[in-house]
Design a protein around this motif. Sequence first.
Motif, PDB file in Angstrom:
ATOM      1  N   CYS A  50       0.844  -1.202   0.000  1.00 41.77           N
ATOM      2  CA  CYS A  50       0.000   0.000   0.000  1.00 41.77           C
ATOM      3  C   CYS A  50       0.872   1.241   0.000  1.00 41.77           C
ATOM      4  N   LEU A 102      -3.618   1.069   9.105  1.00 43.38           N
ATOM      5  CA  LEU A 102      -4.066  -0.135   8.399  1.00 43.38           C
ATOM      6  C   LEU A 102      -4.164  -1.329   9.342  1.00 43.38           C
ATOM      7  N   ILE A 108      -7.863  -0.236   3.780  1.00 42.93           N
ATOM      8  CA  ILE A 108      -6.966   0.243   2.721  1.00 42.93           C
ATOM      9  C   ILE A 108      -7.697   1.228   1.818  1.00 42.93           C
ATOM     10  N   ILE A 313      -4.549  -4.693  -4.075  1.00 46.54           N
ATOM     11  CA  ILE A 313      -4.342  -3.260  -3.858  1.00 46.54           C
ATOM     12  C   ILE A 313      -4.465  -2.493  -5.174  1.00 46.54           C
TER      13      ILE A 313
END
Lengths: 326, 333
Positions: A50, A102, A108, A313
Motif C-alpha cells: 500500500c 491499516l 486500505i 491493492i
Amino acid sequence: MKFWNCRPDRGWFLNSGTMLKKIFANPIQHLPIQEMRETFYLRMLAIRLCEEKLLALVEDGLVRGTVHTCLGQEGCAVGVVSALDRARDIVCSNHRGHGHYLTYSGDISGLLAEILGLQSGVCGGVGGSQHLHRDNFYTNGILGGMPPVAVGMAAAEARLGSGAVVCVFLGDGAMAEGSFYEALNMAALWKLPVLFAIEHNHYAQSTHWEKQHAGKLEARAQTFGVPVMVVDGNDVESVYAAASVSIDNLRSGQGPGLLFMNTYRLGPHSKGDDLRPLVERDIHWKKEPLVRLSKKLDTTWCEDQIKNVSAQIDKISEGLLAGAKQ
Amino acid sequence: MTSFLQELRRGLFESFESDTRVILLGEDVLDPYGGAFKVSQGLSTRFPDRVIGTPISEAGFTGVAAGMAIRGLRPIVEIMFGDFLTLSTDQIVNHITKFATMYPGVQVPIVIRTPMGGGRGYGATHSQSLEKMFLGVPGLKVVAPSLAHNPGDLLKHATLMDVHPVLFIENKQLYAQGLCDEQDSILRRRLIEDGTGYPVAVVQNIEPSPPDVTVLSYGGTSRAILFLMRKLIEEEICVKAILPASLKPVPIATISHEIDWNSPILIVEEGTSGFNWGSELAALLHERKPPTFTRQIRRLAAADTLIPCAEHLEKKVLVGEEKIEAAIMELIS
C-alpha cells in the motif's frame, strides 16, 4: 503449498477488499505459530504494498500534498497494534501513521481514498495522510503533540473504568520535543495506562539521530520510573510478544510503559529525494521485517502472497481512481 | 453585593454539582491553597477526585485535558496567569480546535480559563492581556465576562452547555470587584441574550437620554468604564457601555443594534494596540454603519510595548480611567 487456499472455513476468499480486511481483522492471539506468522506477514505485506502504491501514485502526479511512508517499519506497526484489544484500546499516531492505521482498521480503501482527496476517504478528504480519525484511532501532524493527548485519553478511560489502554506512537525525532517528557512525567505520576511506542528508525527527516540527541534514547524514560522494553523492531514476533507483556502490565494498573523498537526507515522522509547513501540503505533492505519473517515461511507461499495482495491493492486503487473521474 | 470572584466560584461549584464529567486541572488548585487567585478554593475538598493539581507543564496538561474532552469528560483547565497561555498555544491551535473540526464525529468540550491583566505591578510576563493572540484561531470561542455580567453563569454555560473549545478570559483586577447587576442603584444594566449563552451587557448611566458617547469594551476594562460612568453623571455626560461577553464570535448584530449612530464610538481594550479586538470591531461597524453616521470611531488600547513594573511606568503603558476619560472628552467636544 498455498496455505490460505486450503482453509475455506476461515473465509480467506479471493475477494479483494474482504480478504485484505480479514487479514487485519482476524484475531491472532490463539493462532498456532505458523498461522500467526502468516498473518503477520500478510499484514506487513499489505502495508508495504500500500505504501509503495502511494509512492507510485505520487510519482504519477495523482496525490496532492505529501505522504510519509513507513517502509521498513511494518514490524513495529503490526507487532504493536496486533497486540491491542481493538474493541476498546486507543491508538494515537503521527505523520508516519499509515501502517498503524491499516493494522488498526484494515481500511486500505478508506486510507487511499483519503490521500487521494476523495469524499469516500476515512475523513472525507479533510484530514489527508496525516490527520486521520476512525473509531479509537487518532493521528495528527505535530510531533510531540499527541503524547499529552494520549495521556489525557488514558486518564478519561481510567475514570470511566473501560480498562482501555492508550498506545501512542512516536519516532526518535519526536523524542526531542519537550511535550513528550511532560506527557511521560504525568503518565508516570498518575499511573495511567499509556504505552509509549517508540519507532527508533534512525532518521528525523534528513537528520541522523546522533546529530540530535545527547545520551541514550532508551534510558530517558527510566528516569521517570517508566519501565522500558527494548526490542528488535524488525522482528515482528518479538515486537508482538513485548507489546503483549507491556499491555498486560498496563491493564493491571501498574502505570505506563515504553516500548523502544529498533528499526530503520527504508523510504524517503516524505515524497522527495532520499539523500542517504545507497550502501547504507541496502544493508537495511536485507534485514527489513518482511525479509526477516519470510525466512520462517515457505518461499513460494510468500511469493504468491506478494502477487495476490499486490493485485488486491491495484484493484482497490484503480477502482478509486475510476470512481474519482466520474 | 457579591464579587466577581464569589460568583465565578459559585458557577464553578454548580458546574461540578450538575455534571460528574466536569474536572478541573491546573497548578496549585488543590486546597488549602485553592489556586493562585483562590477561584478553586474549597473545590478539591468537596470533589477530591475531580480536581487535579498538575506539574508545571502547561503544554502537557492542556493536551491532557484535550484527550479527556475527546473521550467524554468535561475538563476545565486553569492556566495560572494568562501570560502562560503561550505555552499551551500548540495544543490549542494545532490539536484542540483542529480535532473538533477535522475528526468526524469528535467534539472537544474543553474550557481553558485564565486571568489576564495588569495594574498590580507584576511586570512584563505576569500582566499581559494576550487574548488578542487567540482571537484569530478558527474553531476557538473566546469569552470574557465583564463586571456587568454574571461570570458564574457564563462559566456554567461554557462548561455544561457549550461543546466547543472555549477560552475563558478572567481579569485579576476584577476578582475583588462588586458586580453591576440589575439591582445596581446608580447604573442601569441590561443583559441581551442572543441564544448563544453569552449575553451582551449594556449599561447606561443617565436614562432615558441618548448617549453622548458609546463605549464598546469587554472584560477587565469594564472596571474603569463603570467607575467613569458613575463619575460622569455629575457632569451630565451620558455614556452607554456595550460589553459583549463573547469576543469571538462577535455578536455584531446585537452590538450594531444597540449602538446609537448619532454618537461617537470609543472602543477600549486592555491589550496592546494594533491587530486586536478593536480593529475587528471597527471594521465590522464600518461595514454596518448607516450612511448618516458621520461621527468618529476611535480605538484605545495599551501601548505597543511591554508592561513595566513600577507604578508610574505601568500607568503610562496601560489604559486606565484617565486615558478613557480624556478620550471620551475629546470625542464629545
